[in-house]
Design an enzyme around this catalytic site. Structure first.
Site, PDB file in Angstrom:
ATOM      1  N   ASN A  39       0.862  -1.193   0.000  1.00  0.00           N
ATOM      2  CA  ASN A  39       0.000   0.000   0.000  1.00  0.00           C
ATOM      3  C   ASN A  39       0.892   1.234   0.000  1.00  0.00           C
ATOM      4  O   ASN A  39       2.095   1.144   0.244  1.00  0.00           O
ATOM      5  CB  ASN A  39      -0.960  -0.013   1.199  1.00  0.00           C
ATOM      6  CG  ASN A  39      -0.227  -0.237   2.508  1.00  0.00           C
ATOM      7  OD1 ASN A  39       0.582   0.584   2.926  1.00  0.00           O
ATOM      8  ND2 ASN A  39      -0.473  -1.380   3.140  1.00  0.00           N
TER       9      ASN A  39
ATOM     10  N   GLY B 245      -2.632 -10.499   2.839  1.00  0.00           N
ATOM     11  CA  GLY B 245      -2.350 -11.028   1.504  1.00  0.00           C
ATOM     12  C   GLY B 245      -0.875 -11.293   1.268  1.00  0.00           C
ATOM     13  O   GLY B 245      -0.145 -11.755   2.154  1.00  0.00           O
ATOM     14  N   VAL B 246      -0.432 -10.989   0.075  1.00  0.00           N
ATOM     15  CA  VAL B 246       0.949 -11.281  -0.299  1.00  0.00           C
ATOM     16  C   VAL B 246       1.925 -10.411   0.494  1.00  0.00           C
ATOM     17  O   VAL B 246       3.041 -10.846   0.827  1.00  0.00           O
ATOM     18  CB  VAL B 246       1.128 -11.175  -1.839  1.00  0.00           C
ATOM     19  CG1 VAL B 246       1.079  -9.755  -2.329  1.00  0.00           C
ATOM     20  CG2 VAL B 246       2.388 -11.870  -2.295  1.00  0.00           C
ATOM     21  N   ASP B 247       1.513  -9.206   0.835  1.00  0.00           N
ATOM     22  CA  ASP B 247       2.332  -8.286   1.636  1.00  0.00           C
ATOM     23  C   ASP B 247       2.655  -8.921   2.997  1.00  0.00           C
ATOM     24  O   ASP B 247       3.834  -8.976   3.422  1.00  0.00           O
ATOM     25  CB  ASP B 247       1.545  -6.977   1.815  1.00  0.00           C
ATOM     26  CG  ASP B 247       2.386  -5.799   2.263  1.00  0.00           C
ATOM     27  OD1 ASP B 247       3.595  -5.982   2.472  1.00  0.00           O
ATOM     28  OD2 ASP B 247       1.832  -4.695   2.407  1.00  0.00           O
TER      29      ASP B 247
ATOM     30  N   SER C  52      -2.831  -5.949  -7.116  1.00  0.00           N
ATOM     31  CA  SER C  52      -4.164  -5.302  -7.043  1.00  0.00           C
ATOM     32  C   SER C  52      -5.354  -6.257  -7.163  1.00  0.00           C
ATOM     33  O   SER C  52      -6.497  -5.810  -7.068  1.00  0.00           O
ATOM     34  CB  SER C  52      -4.334  -4.192  -8.106  1.00  0.00           C
ATOM     35  OG  SER C  52      -3.624  -3.039  -7.757  1.00  0.00           O
ATOM     36  N   THR C  53      -5.108  -7.557  -7.387  1.00  0.00           N
ATOM     37  CA  THR C  53      -6.246  -8.451  -7.644  1.00  0.00           C
ATOM     38  C   THR C  53      -6.835  -9.088  -6.382  1.00  0.00           C
ATOM     39  O   THR C  53      -7.761  -9.882  -6.471  1.00  0.00           O
ATOM     40  CB  THR C  53      -5.868  -9.578  -8.624  1.00  0.00           C
ATOM     41  OG1 THR C  53      -4.889 -10.427  -8.004  1.00  0.00           O
ATOM     42  CG2 THR C  53      -5.326  -9.026  -9.921  1.00  0.00           C
ATOM     43  N   GLY C  54      -6.291  -8.741  -5.214  1.00  0.00           N
ATOM     44  CA  GLY C  54      -6.834  -9.265  -3.955  1.00  0.00           C
ATOM     45  C   GLY C  54      -7.756  -8.230  -3.330  1.00  0.00           C
ATOM     46  O   GLY C  54      -8.786  -7.881  -3.920  1.00  0.00           O
TER      47      GLY C  54
ATOM     48  N   TYR D 129      -7.588  -5.143  -3.285  1.00  0.00           N
ATOM     49  CA  TYR D 129      -7.770  -3.938  -4.114  1.00  0.00           C
ATOM     50  C   TYR D 129      -8.778  -4.153  -5.246  1.00  0.00           C
ATOM     51  O   TYR D 129      -9.124  -3.201  -5.947  1.00  0.00           O
ATOM     52  CB  TYR D 129      -6.425  -3.435  -4.647  1.00  0.00           C
ATOM     53  CG  TYR D 129      -5.628  -2.613  -3.642  1.00  0.00           C
ATOM     54  CD1 TYR D 129      -6.084  -2.435  -2.334  1.00  0.00           C
ATOM     55  CD2 TYR D 129      -4.428  -1.994  -3.998  1.00  0.00           C
ATOM     56  CE1 TYR D 129      -5.354  -1.685  -1.415  1.00  0.00           C
ATOM     57  CE2 TYR D 129      -3.708  -1.229  -3.086  1.00  0.00           C
ATOM     58  CZ  TYR D 129      -4.174  -1.082  -1.795  1.00  0.00           C
ATOM     59  OH  TYR D 129      -3.464  -0.324  -0.882  1.00  0.00           O
TER      60      TYR D 129
HETATM   61  N1  AR6 Z   1       2.135 -15.652  -3.292  1.00  0.00           N
HETATM   62  C1  AR6 Z   1       1.611 -15.206  -4.452  1.00  0.00           C
HETATM   63  N2  AR6 Z   1       0.429 -14.548  -4.541  1.00  0.00           N
HETATM   64  C2  AR6 Z   1      -0.261 -14.338  -3.379  1.00  0.00           C
HETATM   65  C3  AR6 Z   1       0.225 -14.765  -2.119  1.00  0.00           C
HETATM   66  C4  AR6 Z   1       1.476 -15.458  -2.101  1.00  0.00           C
HETATM   67  N3  AR6 Z   1       2.014 -15.897  -0.949  1.00  0.00           N
HETATM   68  N4  AR6 Z   1      -0.691 -14.420  -1.179  1.00  0.00           N
HETATM   69  C5  AR6 Z   1      -1.699 -13.804  -1.822  1.00  0.00           C
HETATM   70  N5  AR6 Z   1      -1.451 -13.754  -3.152  1.00  0.00           N
HETATM   71  P1  AR6 Z   1      -3.363  -8.816  -2.195  1.00  0.00           P
HETATM   72  P2  AR6 Z   1      -3.647  -6.163  -3.490  1.00  0.00           P
HETATM   73  C6  AR6 Z   1      -2.241 -13.174  -4.259  1.00  0.00           C
HETATM   74  O1  AR6 Z   1      -4.669  -8.649  -1.480  1.00  0.00           O
HETATM   75  O2  AR6 Z   1      -4.959  -6.557  -4.071  1.00  0.00           O
HETATM   76  C7  AR6 Z   1      -2.299  -5.698   1.455  1.00  0.00           C
HETATM   77  O3  AR6 Z   1      -2.870  -5.651   2.719  1.00  0.00           O
HETATM   78  C8  AR6 Z   1      -3.720 -12.953  -4.038  1.00  0.00           C
HETATM   79  O4  AR6 Z   1      -4.437 -14.168  -4.267  1.00  0.00           O
HETATM   80  O5  AR6 Z   1      -2.215  -9.375  -1.435  1.00  0.00           O
HETATM   81  O6  AR6 Z   1      -2.647  -5.496  -4.372  1.00  0.00           O
HETATM   82  C9  AR6 Z   1      -1.384  -4.526   1.172  1.00  0.00           C
HETATM   83  O7  AR6 Z   1      -0.747  -4.047   2.326  1.00  0.00           O
HETATM   84  C10 AR6 Z   1      -4.027 -11.911  -5.113  1.00  0.00           C
HETATM   85  O8  AR6 Z   1      -4.238 -12.530  -6.372  1.00  0.00           O
HETATM   86  O9  AR6 Z   1      -2.858  -7.387  -2.802  1.00  0.00           O
HETATM   87  C11 AR6 Z   1      -2.313  -3.509   0.574  1.00  0.00           C
HETATM   88  O10 AR6 Z   1      -2.966  -2.749   1.583  1.00  0.00           O
HETATM   89  C12 AR6 Z   1      -2.730 -11.099  -5.206  1.00  0.00           C
HETATM   90  O11 AR6 Z   1      -1.742 -11.859  -4.494  1.00  0.00           O
HETATM   91  C13 AR6 Z   1      -3.333  -4.329  -0.157  1.00  0.00           C
HETATM   92  O12 AR6 Z   1      -3.341  -5.599   0.488  1.00  0.00           O
HETATM   93  C14 AR6 Z   1      -2.797  -9.706  -4.634  1.00  0.00           C
HETATM   94  O13 AR6 Z   1      -3.649  -9.712  -3.487  1.00  0.00           O
HETATM   95  C15 AR6 Z   1      -2.934  -4.548  -1.603  1.00  0.00           C
HETATM   96  O14 AR6 Z   1      -3.972  -5.220  -2.271  1.00  0.00           O
END
Ligand code: AR6
Length: 179
Positions: free
Chosen positions: A30, A38-40, A125-127, A129
Site C-alpha cells: 500500500n 495477503g501477499v504483503d 491489485s487483484t486481492g 484492491y
Molecule cells: N504468493 C503469491 N500470490 C499471493 C500470495 C502469495 N504468498 N498471497 C496472496 N497472493 P493482495 P492487493 C495473491 O490482497 O490486491 C495488502 O494488505 C492474491 O491471491 O495481497 O494489491 C497490502 O498491504 C491476489 O491474487 O494485494 C495492501 O494494503 C494477489 O496476491 C493491499 O493488500 C494480490 O492480493 C494490496 O492489495
C-alpha cells in the site's frame, strides 16, 4: 507455462511467491508501505522484521500508487524486494489501467537498475484492491511483453499466481499473446 519474447522468458507458475529462487520478488504493497495482509503479509513474515525496519528507514513517506521502491530481501532467497503500489479498482474510470501498467513497468526498471536477471511478480491489485483478474492479466502481461521486447532484460519474468483461477486467467491471455 513458458513463452519466449526475444531473448527473454516469461513464465507462469501457480504457487507462493515467497518461495521463489529469483533475484527479486515484487510485493503488492500500500502507499504507506505499512504492511498488511495477503501477499504483503506473507512476504514480511518470510523476510523477517528487518524488511519493515529497512522500508521505514528508507521510505518514510511511502510510495505513490503506480510506482515501486526497492529494499533488500531479508531472509528470503531473493536478494531484493520491490514494493509496488497498485491501484484500488474503482470501476476502471479512475486511471486504474495506466496505474497498474506503471507499477509493473517501474518494477521491471528496478530489476534492470539492480542488475537482476530474474524477477517474480504476484497479481498486483487483484486481492483486496479488487482489480478484475482477467483485466489484470491483460494489463500486466502486455506491459511485460512490451518491456522485454524493447529492453531485452531481465532474462526471466515469472508471474506467481496463488490460485488456479488466477493461473487460468493469466494462461488464457498469455496463450493468445503467444499466437
Ligand atoms: N504468493 C503469491 N500470490 C499471493 C500470495 C502469495 N504468498 N498471497 C496472496 N497472493 P493482495 P492487493 C495473491 O490482497 O490486491 C495488502 O494488505 C492474491 O491471491 O495481497 O494489491 C497490502 O498491504 C491476489 O491474487 O494485494 C495492501 O494494503 C494477489 O496476491 C493491499 O493488500 C494480490 O492480493 C494490496 O492489495
Amino acid at each position: 507455462m513458458l513463452v519466449q519474447f526475444g531473448a527473454c522468458r516469461l513464465e507462469l507458475v501457480q504457487g507462493d511467491i515467497t518461495r521463489q529462487s529469483v533475484d527479486a520478488i515484487v510485493n503488492a504493497a500500500n502507499s504507506k508501505l505499512a504492511g498488511g495482509g495477503g501477499v504483503d503479509g506473507a512476504i514480511h513474515r518470510a523476510a523477517g522484521s528487518t524488511l519493515m525496519d529497512e522500508t521505514r528507514q528508507q521510505y518514510p513517506d511511502g510510495c505513490p500508487t503506480g510506482s515501486a521502491v526497492a529494499t533488500s530481501g531479508g531472509l528470503l532467497k531473493a536478494k531484493f524486494v520491490f514494493h509496488a503500489v497498485g491501484p484500488i479498482w474503482r470501476g476502471g474510470v479512475f486511471g486504474e489501467i495506466d496505474l497498474l501498467k506503471s507499477a509493473y513497468r517501474r518494477c521491471l526498471e528496478l530489476a534492470v537498475e539492480h542488475s537482476c536477471r530474474s524477477v517474480a511478480f504476484p497479481a498486483i491489485s487483484t486481492g483486496v484492491y479488487g482489480y478484475p483478474i482477467d483485466l489484470a492479466a491483460e494489463t500486466s502481461l502486455a506491459v511485460t511483453r512490451e518491456f522485454l521486447l524493447t529492453q531485452k532484460k531481465p532474462d526471466l519474468v515469472r508471474f506467481v499466481l496463488f490460485d488456479g483461477g488466477a493461473f487460468g486467467a493469466y494462461a488464457r491471455v498469455l496463450d493468445a499473446m503467444a499466437d
